[in-house]
Design an enzyme around this catalytic site. Structure first.
Site, mmCIF file in Angstrom:
data_model
loop_
_atom_site.group_PDB
_atom_site.id
_atom_site.type_symbol
_atom_site.label_atom_id
_atom_site.label_comp_id
_atom_site.label_asym_id
_atom_site.label_seq_id
_atom_site.Cartn_x
_atom_site.Cartn_y
_atom_site.Cartn_z
ATOM 1 N N VAL A 1 0.825 -1.201 0.000
ATOM 2 C CA VAL A 1 0.000 0.000 0.000
ATOM 3 C C VAL A 1 0.864 1.257 0.000
ATOM 4 O O VAL A 1 0.580 2.224 -0.709
ATOM 5 C CB VAL A 1 -0.964 -0.003 1.204
ATOM 6 C CG1 VAL A 1 -1.600 1.371 1.406
ATOM 7 C CG2 VAL A 1 -2.048 -1.067 1.019
ATOM 8 N N GLU A 2 1.940 1.245 0.781
ATOM 9 C CA GLU A 2 2.757 2.449 0.935
ATOM 10 C C GLU A 2 3.515 2.821 -0.340
ATOM 11 O O GLU A 2 3.524 3.984 -0.741
ATOM 12 C CB GLU A 2 3.743 2.273 2.090
ATOM 13 C CG GLU A 2 3.097 2.274 3.464
ATOM 14 C CD GLU A 2 2.542 3.625 3.865
ATOM 15 O OE1 GLU A 2 2.929 4.640 3.249
ATOM 16 O OE2 GLU A 2 1.698 3.661 4.779
ATOM 17 N N THR A 3 4.169 1.849 -0.960
ATOM 18 C CA THR A 3 5.080 2.196 -2.069
ATOM 19 C C THR A 3 5.014 1.258 -3.263
ATOM 20 O O THR A 3 5.894 1.301 -4.128
ATOM 21 C CB THR A 3 6.544 2.231 -1.575
ATOM 22 O OG1 THR A 3 6.923 0.918 -1.111
ATOM 23 C CG2 THR A 3 6.736 3.252 -0.470
#
Length: 315
Positions: free
Chosen positions: A93-95
Protein backbone atom coordinates in the site's frame (compact mmCIF):
# COMPACT_ATOMS: atom_id res chain seq x y z
CA UNK A 1 18.43 30.11 11.49
CA UNK A 2 17.43 30.58 15.12
CA UNK A 3 15.84 27.13 14.96
CA UNK A 4 19.04 25.78 13.38
CA UNK A 5 21.23 27.18 16.15
CA UNK A 6 18.93 25.87 18.87
CA UNK A 7 18.79 22.43 17.23
CA UNK A 8 22.57 22.29 16.90
CA UNK A 9 23.06 23.16 20.55
CA UNK A 10 20.55 20.62 21.84
CA UNK A 11 21.74 17.83 19.57
CA UNK A 12 25.46 18.55 19.81
CA UNK A 13 25.78 19.21 16.07
CA UNK A 14 28.01 21.67 14.23
CA UNK A 15 25.92 24.89 14.02
CA UNK A 16 27.40 25.81 10.66
CA UNK A 17 26.49 22.40 9.19
CA UNK A 18 22.92 22.67 10.44
CA UNK A 19 22.60 26.21 9.10
CA UNK A 20 23.89 25.08 5.70
CA UNK A 21 21.45 22.18 5.48
CA UNK A 22 18.38 24.20 6.43
CA UNK A 23 19.57 27.16 4.37
CA UNK A 24 19.74 24.96 1.28
CA UNK A 25 16.11 23.82 1.67
CA UNK A 26 13.65 25.18 -0.84
CA UNK A 27 10.00 26.01 -0.20
CA UNK A 28 7.69 23.49 -1.82
CA UNK A 29 4.25 24.95 -2.65
CA UNK A 30 3.01 21.47 -3.60
CA UNK A 31 3.76 20.19 -0.10
CA UNK A 32 1.79 23.07 1.35
CA UNK A 33 -1.17 22.35 -0.91
CA UNK A 34 -1.15 18.63 -0.20
CA UNK A 35 -0.96 19.19 3.56
CA UNK A 36 -4.36 20.89 3.58
CA UNK A 37 -7.36 18.65 4.25
CA UNK A 38 -9.08 17.58 1.05
CA UNK A 39 -12.65 18.77 0.64
CA UNK A 40 -14.56 16.25 2.69
CA UNK A 41 -17.01 14.14 0.75
CA UNK A 42 -20.34 13.58 2.42
CA UNK A 43 -19.74 9.85 2.13
CA UNK A 44 -16.54 7.83 1.90
CA UNK A 45 -16.47 4.74 -0.26
CA UNK A 46 -14.72 1.65 1.07
CA UNK A 47 -15.32 -0.37 -2.11
CA UNK A 48 -13.66 2.31 -4.26
CA UNK A 49 -10.80 2.76 -1.77
CA UNK A 50 -10.19 -1.01 -1.64
CA UNK A 51 -10.14 -1.25 -5.43
CA UNK A 52 -7.18 1.16 -5.57
CA UNK A 53 -5.00 -1.37 -3.75
CA UNK A 54 -6.39 -4.85 -4.28
CA UNK A 55 -5.86 -4.79 -8.04
CA UNK A 56 -3.86 -6.88 -10.54
CA UNK A 57 -0.67 -4.77 -10.77
CA UNK A 58 -0.22 -4.59 -7.00
CA UNK A 59 -1.14 -8.23 -6.52
CA UNK A 60 1.43 -9.41 -9.08
CA UNK A 61 4.09 -7.18 -7.52
CA UNK A 62 3.13 -8.52 -4.10
CA UNK A 63 3.56 -12.10 -5.25
CA UNK A 64 7.02 -11.33 -6.65
CA UNK A 65 7.95 -9.54 -3.41
CA UNK A 66 6.78 -12.47 -1.27
CA UNK A 67 8.56 -15.04 -3.43
CA UNK A 68 11.80 -13.03 -3.48
CA UNK A 69 11.85 -12.27 0.25
CA UNK A 70 10.15 -15.35 1.64
CA UNK A 71 12.98 -16.14 4.06
CA UNK A 72 13.06 -12.61 5.50
CA UNK A 73 9.26 -12.53 5.86
CA UNK A 74 9.23 -15.87 7.66
CA UNK A 75 12.05 -14.74 9.96
CA UNK A 76 10.25 -11.47 10.77
CA UNK A 77 7.07 -13.37 11.59
CA UNK A 78 9.01 -15.80 13.76
CA UNK A 79 11.02 -13.16 15.64
CA UNK A 80 8.40 -10.42 16.02
CA UNK A 81 5.13 -12.34 15.87
CA UNK A 82 3.81 -10.10 13.09
CA UNK A 83 2.24 -11.96 10.14
CA UNK A 84 4.12 -11.86 6.86
CA UNK A 85 0.85 -10.92 5.17
CA UNK A 86 0.58 -7.71 7.22
CA UNK A 87 4.15 -6.67 6.36
CA UNK A 88 3.49 -7.38 2.68
CA UNK A 89 0.25 -5.41 2.84
CA UNK A 90 1.88 -2.33 4.36
CA UNK A 91 4.78 -2.16 1.90
CA UNK A 92 2.39 -2.77 -0.98
CA UNK A 93 0.00 0.00 0.00
CA UNK A 94 2.76 2.45 0.93
CA UNK A 95 5.08 2.20 -2.07
CA UNK A 96 3.91 -0.60 -4.40
CA UNK A 97 6.89 -2.65 -3.20
CA UNK A 98 9.46 0.09 -3.57
CA UNK A 99 8.27 1.42 -6.93
CA UNK A 100 6.88 4.73 -5.62
CA UNK A 101 8.90 6.05 -2.68
CA UNK A 102 8.44 9.77 -3.43
CA UNK A 103 10.15 12.47 -5.50
CA UNK A 104 10.32 15.35 -3.01
CA UNK A 105 13.63 16.21 -1.44
CA UNK A 106 13.01 15.31 2.20
CA UNK A 107 14.82 18.42 3.45
CA UNK A 108 12.54 20.61 1.29
CA UNK A 109 9.35 18.87 2.40
CA UNK A 110 10.17 18.97 6.10
CA UNK A 111 11.49 22.53 6.13
CA UNK A 112 8.49 23.78 4.15
CA UNK A 113 6.00 22.21 6.54
CA UNK A 114 8.05 23.17 9.60
CA UNK A 115 8.24 26.88 8.78
CA UNK A 116 5.47 27.53 6.22
CA UNK A 117 2.69 25.21 7.31
CA UNK A 118 -0.60 26.68 6.04
CA UNK A 119 -2.25 28.76 8.75
CA UNK A 120 -5.69 27.85 7.39
CA UNK A 121 -5.28 24.25 8.57
CA UNK A 122 -7.44 23.59 11.66
CA UNK A 123 -4.44 22.19 13.56
CA UNK A 124 -1.75 24.36 11.97
CA UNK A 125 0.27 25.07 15.11
CA UNK A 126 0.44 21.44 16.23
CA UNK A 127 1.25 20.22 12.72
CA UNK A 128 4.03 22.78 12.27
CA UNK A 129 5.51 21.70 15.61
CA UNK A 130 5.36 18.07 14.47
CA UNK A 131 7.29 18.86 11.29
CA UNK A 132 9.89 20.92 13.18
CA UNK A 133 10.45 17.86 15.34
CA UNK A 134 10.70 15.64 12.26
CA UNK A 135 13.19 18.05 10.65
CA UNK A 136 15.30 17.82 13.78
CA UNK A 137 15.10 14.02 13.71
CA UNK A 138 16.01 14.01 10.02
CA UNK A 139 19.14 16.14 10.45
CA UNK A 140 20.22 14.11 13.47
CA UNK A 141 19.67 10.89 11.53
CA UNK A 142 21.60 11.98 8.45
CA UNK A 143 24.45 13.40 10.53
CA UNK A 144 24.69 10.18 12.55
CA UNK A 145 24.58 7.86 9.53
CA UNK A 146 26.51 9.92 6.99
CA UNK A 147 23.57 10.10 4.57
CA UNK A 148 23.43 13.29 2.51
CA UNK A 149 20.42 15.29 3.74
CA UNK A 150 20.27 17.17 0.43
CA UNK A 151 20.03 13.99 -1.66
CA UNK A 152 17.33 11.94 0.04
CA UNK A 153 13.86 11.89 -1.51
CA UNK A 154 10.51 10.90 -0.12
CA UNK A 155 6.87 11.92 0.13
CA UNK A 156 5.55 15.47 0.28
CA UNK A 157 5.45 15.05 4.07
CA UNK A 158 8.98 13.67 4.39
CA UNK A 159 8.20 9.95 4.68
CA UNK A 160 11.06 7.81 3.41
CA UNK A 161 11.96 4.51 1.83
CA UNK A 162 10.10 1.28 1.11
CA UNK A 163 7.95 1.52 4.29
CA UNK A 164 7.54 5.34 4.19
CA UNK A 165 8.90 5.94 7.68
CA UNK A 166 8.99 9.47 9.01
CA UNK A 167 12.42 10.38 10.47
CA UNK A 168 11.22 9.79 14.05
CA UNK A 169 9.94 6.33 13.11
CA UNK A 170 13.26 5.57 11.38
CA UNK A 171 15.08 6.56 14.58
CA UNK A 172 12.79 4.50 16.83
CA UNK A 173 11.86 1.43 14.81
CA UNK A 174 14.17 0.93 11.80
CA UNK A 175 16.54 -2.03 12.15
CA UNK A 176 19.35 -3.72 10.27
CA UNK A 177 17.54 -6.92 9.28
CA UNK A 178 19.82 -7.99 6.43
CA UNK A 179 22.94 -8.08 8.62
CA UNK A 180 25.11 -5.65 6.65
CA UNK A 181 25.72 -3.43 9.73
CA UNK A 182 23.69 -0.51 8.41
CA UNK A 183 20.03 0.46 8.23
CA UNK A 184 18.89 1.32 4.71
CA UNK A 185 15.16 1.65 4.14
CA UNK A 186 15.77 3.11 0.67
CA UNK A 187 17.65 0.18 -0.86
CA UNK A 188 17.14 -2.82 1.43
CA UNK A 189 13.68 -4.40 1.28
CA UNK A 190 14.87 -6.84 3.94
CA UNK A 191 15.58 -3.96 6.34
CA UNK A 192 12.11 -2.63 5.47
CA UNK A 193 10.53 -6.00 6.31
CA UNK A 194 12.20 -6.19 9.71
CA UNK A 195 11.50 -2.54 10.47
CA UNK A 196 7.77 -2.81 9.74
CA UNK A 197 7.58 -5.89 11.96
CA UNK A 198 9.47 -4.07 14.71
CA UNK A 199 7.10 -1.09 14.37
CA UNK A 200 4.01 -3.20 14.93
CA UNK A 201 5.54 -5.14 17.79
CA UNK A 202 6.46 -1.86 19.49
CA UNK A 203 2.86 -0.67 19.19
CA UNK A 204 1.58 -3.79 20.93
CA UNK A 205 0.82 -6.35 18.21
CA UNK A 206 -0.49 -9.52 19.86
CA UNK A 207 0.60 -12.67 17.99
CA UNK A 208 -2.25 -14.96 17.06
CA UNK A 209 -5.03 -12.46 17.65
CA UNK A 210 -7.26 -11.72 14.62
CA UNK A 211 -7.51 -8.12 13.46
CA UNK A 212 -11.30 -8.25 13.13
CA UNK A 213 -14.40 -10.41 13.10
CA UNK A 214 -17.63 -10.34 11.11
CA UNK A 215 -20.51 -8.56 12.82
CA UNK A 216 -24.23 -8.19 12.19
CA UNK A 217 -26.97 -6.52 14.22
CA UNK A 218 -29.97 -7.41 16.32
CA UNK A 219 -32.24 -4.50 15.40
CA UNK A 220 -34.36 -5.03 18.51
CA UNK A 221 -31.49 -4.23 20.87
CA UNK A 222 -29.16 -2.23 18.63
CA UNK A 223 -27.60 0.91 20.09
CA UNK A 224 -25.36 1.81 17.16
CA UNK A 225 -24.59 5.30 18.43
CA UNK A 226 -23.11 3.88 21.62
CA UNK A 227 -21.14 1.26 19.68
CA UNK A 228 -19.67 3.88 17.31
CA UNK A 229 -18.95 6.50 19.99
CA UNK A 230 -15.39 5.32 20.80
CA UNK A 231 -14.59 5.27 17.06
CA UNK A 232 -11.85 2.72 16.27
CA UNK A 233 -10.59 2.41 19.86
CA UNK A 234 -11.49 -1.07 21.20
CA UNK A 235 -13.72 -0.37 24.21
CA UNK A 236 -16.23 -3.22 24.58
CA UNK A 237 -15.97 -6.75 25.86
CA UNK A 238 -17.63 -9.36 23.69
CA UNK A 239 -20.47 -9.48 26.22
CA UNK A 240 -21.05 -5.70 26.34
CA UNK A 241 -20.72 -5.57 22.55
CA UNK A 242 -23.52 -8.10 22.22
CA UNK A 243 -25.63 -6.34 24.85
CA UNK A 244 -25.73 -3.27 22.60
CA UNK A 245 -27.09 -5.27 19.67
CA UNK A 246 -23.93 -6.44 17.89
CA UNK A 247 -24.20 -10.08 16.83
CA UNK A 248 -20.92 -11.99 16.83
CA UNK A 249 -20.06 -15.42 15.45
CA UNK A 250 -18.81 -18.21 17.70
CA UNK A 251 -15.10 -17.43 17.47
CA UNK A 252 -15.62 -13.74 18.23
CA UNK A 253 -17.78 -14.54 21.26
CA UNK A 254 -14.69 -16.17 22.82
CA UNK A 255 -12.54 -13.07 22.23
CA UNK A 256 -10.87 -12.07 25.49
CA UNK A 257 -9.80 -8.50 24.68
CA UNK A 258 -11.79 -5.41 23.77
CA UNK A 259 -13.68 -4.78 20.53
CA UNK A 260 -14.66 -1.73 18.49
CA UNK A 261 -17.42 -1.37 15.92
CA UNK A 262 -15.74 -0.28 12.68
CA UNK A 263 -17.98 1.44 10.12
CA UNK A 264 -16.82 1.75 6.51
CA UNK A 265 -19.10 3.76 4.26
CA UNK A 266 -19.75 2.62 0.69
CA UNK A 267 -20.95 5.86 -0.82
CA UNK A 268 -24.35 7.48 -0.41
CA UNK A 269 -27.03 4.76 -0.26
CA UNK A 270 -29.55 7.32 -1.55
CA UNK A 271 -27.41 8.06 -4.60
CA UNK A 272 -26.22 4.74 -5.97
CA UNK A 273 -24.07 3.71 -3.03
CA UNK A 274 -24.59 0.68 -0.85
CA UNK A 275 -24.97 0.12 2.88
CA UNK A 276 -21.87 0.57 5.06
CA UNK A 277 -19.58 -2.34 5.80
CA UNK A 278 -19.24 -3.17 9.49
CA UNK A 279 -16.72 -5.28 11.36
CA UNK A 280 -15.65 -5.87 14.94
CA UNK A 281 -12.10 -4.57 15.29
CA UNK A 282 -9.71 -5.97 17.87
CA UNK A 283 -6.69 -4.42 19.57
CA UNK A 284 -4.62 -5.69 16.63
CA UNK A 285 -6.81 -3.77 14.18
CA UNK A 286 -6.14 -0.68 16.27
CA UNK A 287 -2.40 -1.41 16.12
CA UNK A 288 -2.55 -1.39 12.30
CA UNK A 289 -4.12 2.08 12.43
CA UNK A 290 -1.04 3.35 14.29
CA UNK A 291 0.70 3.25 10.90
CA UNK A 292 -1.99 5.47 9.40
CA UNK A 293 -4.93 6.75 11.43
CA UNK A 294 -7.62 5.31 9.18
CA UNK A 295 -9.79 2.23 9.38
CA UNK A 296 -10.03 2.26 5.56
CA UNK A 297 -6.22 2.17 5.32
CA UNK A 298 -5.94 -0.57 7.93
CA UNK A 299 -8.43 -2.88 6.25
CA UNK A 300 -6.85 -2.26 2.83
CA UNK A 301 -3.44 -3.24 4.22
CA UNK A 302 -4.89 -6.35 5.88
CA UNK A 303 -6.85 -7.48 2.81
CA UNK A 304 -4.04 -6.78 0.34
CA UNK A 305 -1.64 -8.87 2.40
CA UNK A 306 -4.14 -11.70 2.84
CA UNK A 307 -4.99 -11.72 -0.86
CA UNK A 308 -1.30 -11.88 -1.84
CA UNK A 309 -0.78 -14.66 0.69
CA UNK A 310 -3.63 -16.67 -0.82
CA UNK A 311 -2.15 -16.25 -4.29
CA UNK A 312 1.33 -17.25 -3.13
CA UNK A 313 0.11 -20.32 -1.26
CA UNK A 314 -2.46 -21.60 -3.73
CA UNK A 315 -1.76 -25.10 -5.08
Amino acid sequence: MAFADDLAQRRGLDPQWVREQIGAARRQPTAIRLSLPAPRAAYKNWAAYRARFIEPVRLRAGQRFWDTHRAALERAEREYGVPASLIVGVIGVETLYGQHTGNFRVIDALATLAFDFPASHPRAEARAEFFRSELEQFLSLTHRTGMDPQALRGSYAGAMGWPQFMPSSWARFAIDFDGDSKIDLFNSPVDAIGSVANYFKAYGWQPGQPTHYPVSFDLNTLDKDALLAPDILPSFSAESFAAKGAVLEAEAKKHIGKLALIELQNGDPANGGSAPTYLAGTDNFYVVTRYNWSSYYALAVIELGQTVEALVKRP
